[in-house]
Design a protein around this motif. Sequence first.
Motif, short mmCIF file in Angstrom:
data_model
loop_
_atom_site.label_atom_id
_atom_site.label_comp_id
_atom_site.label_asym_id
_atom_site.label_seq_id
_atom_site.Cartn_x
_atom_site.Cartn_y
_atom_site.Cartn_z
N VAL A 33 0.83 -1.21 0.00
CA VAL A 33 0.00 0.00 0.00
C VAL A 33 0.86 1.26 0.00
O VAL A 33 0.67 2.17 -0.82
CB VAL A 33 -0.95 0.00 1.21
N THR A 34 1.83 1.32 0.93
CA THR A 34 2.65 2.52 1.06
C THR A 34 3.49 2.76 -0.20
O THR A 34 3.58 3.89 -0.70
CB THR A 34 3.58 2.41 2.28
N SER B 216 2.86 1.71 -3.20
CA SER B 216 1.98 2.02 -4.32
C SER B 216 1.57 3.49 -4.31
O SER B 216 1.55 4.15 -5.36
CB SER B 216 0.73 1.13 -4.29
N VAL B 217 1.25 4.02 -3.12
CA VAL B 217 0.88 5.43 -3.02
C VAL B 217 2.08 6.31 -3.37
O VAL B 217 1.94 7.33 -4.08
CB VAL B 217 0.37 5.76 -1.60
N LYS B 218 3.25 5.92 -2.91
CA LYS B 218 4.47 6.67 -3.24
C LYS B 218 4.73 6.65 -4.74
O LYS B 218 5.07 7.68 -5.35
CB LYS B 218 5.67 6.07 -2.49
N LEU C 184 2.58 6.27 -7.10
CA LEU C 184 1.57 7.09 -7.76
C LEU C 184 1.94 8.57 -7.68
O LEU C 184 1.82 9.30 -8.67
CB LEU C 184 0.20 6.86 -7.11
N ALA D 15 3.54 11.47 0.07
CA ALA D 15 2.78 10.30 -0.36
C ALA D 15 3.09 9.09 0.51
O ALA D 15 2.19 8.30 0.85
CB ALA D 15 3.09 9.99 -1.83
N SER D 16 4.35 8.93 0.89
CA SER D 16 4.74 7.81 1.75
C SER D 16 4.08 7.92 3.12
O SER D 16 3.63 6.92 3.69
CB SER D 16 6.26 7.75 1.90
N GLY E 92 0.40 7.12 2.65
CA GLY E 92 0.26 5.68 2.44
C GLY E 92 0.46 4.89 3.72
O GLY E 92 -0.28 3.94 3.98
N SER F 257 -2.42 2.73 5.42
CA SER F 257 -2.12 1.30 5.55
C SER F 257 -2.17 0.84 7.00
O SER F 257 -2.81 -0.15 7.34
CB SER F 257 -0.75 1.01 4.96
#
Length: 218
Positions: free
Chosen positions: A78-79, A81-83, A85, A152-153, A156, A160
């Motif tokens: 999750v983390t 993936s958000v980073k 993105l 973002a991290s 995320g 998460s």
Amino acid sequence: MKSPAKLFDEFKTVIYKNYGENPGKMLVHTGVLGWILSSLAQIAAVVFNDKISKEQKVFLIPQEMADAAANIISFYVVTNSVKALGSKLVKTGKLSTPKILAYLEKTGIPIKSKKGIESPVGKWDFDITKLANFDEISKDFKQFKNGVDVGASLVGSIVSSNIITPVIRNEYAAKRQKNAIAKMKAKQMNNLETPKGISLAEYQNIAARHPYSSGLKV
């Protein structure tokens, strides 16, 4: 043998090489490391707890290990993936700064679509870092991208750790617990011994010796 100062210098070099220009990546990896350490502590608490029987540990330890795997994997996926993105949005120009936009206009790339002219900015296949004269804006771009990566991290990791990971962990733990209880009950049933019956002659013999059986007839 290398001196502590030399080892520390080498450690700093490795950290800078891997995370110097990517602090968001460092947040993801340190978060995963935190989950690993907390999971190991949880498993050790079960292993060395004398109040928990060996039979219970047989089921609890694998369950804790499975929970740890679910926590670590879901957090990382999750983390990260958000980073990723966030990084992609910066590279495409969907997220940008006035300096970066001014640079794009200077290179002849339209910021907004006009009649007969479509802007590539914000398109998924557009990448600012691949432009021929990217060096002109690389410093400002990397600073902005690093800031977005960190933000973002953090987002995320919060989502998460507080929403997605607990839901996955609880659902998985509930299924594991249900299976563990079923296995323990099955094991208990297998250990039960069927009561042995007695013959009619044995029953008559016992009844005859009973102090209140004088008036009974068989």
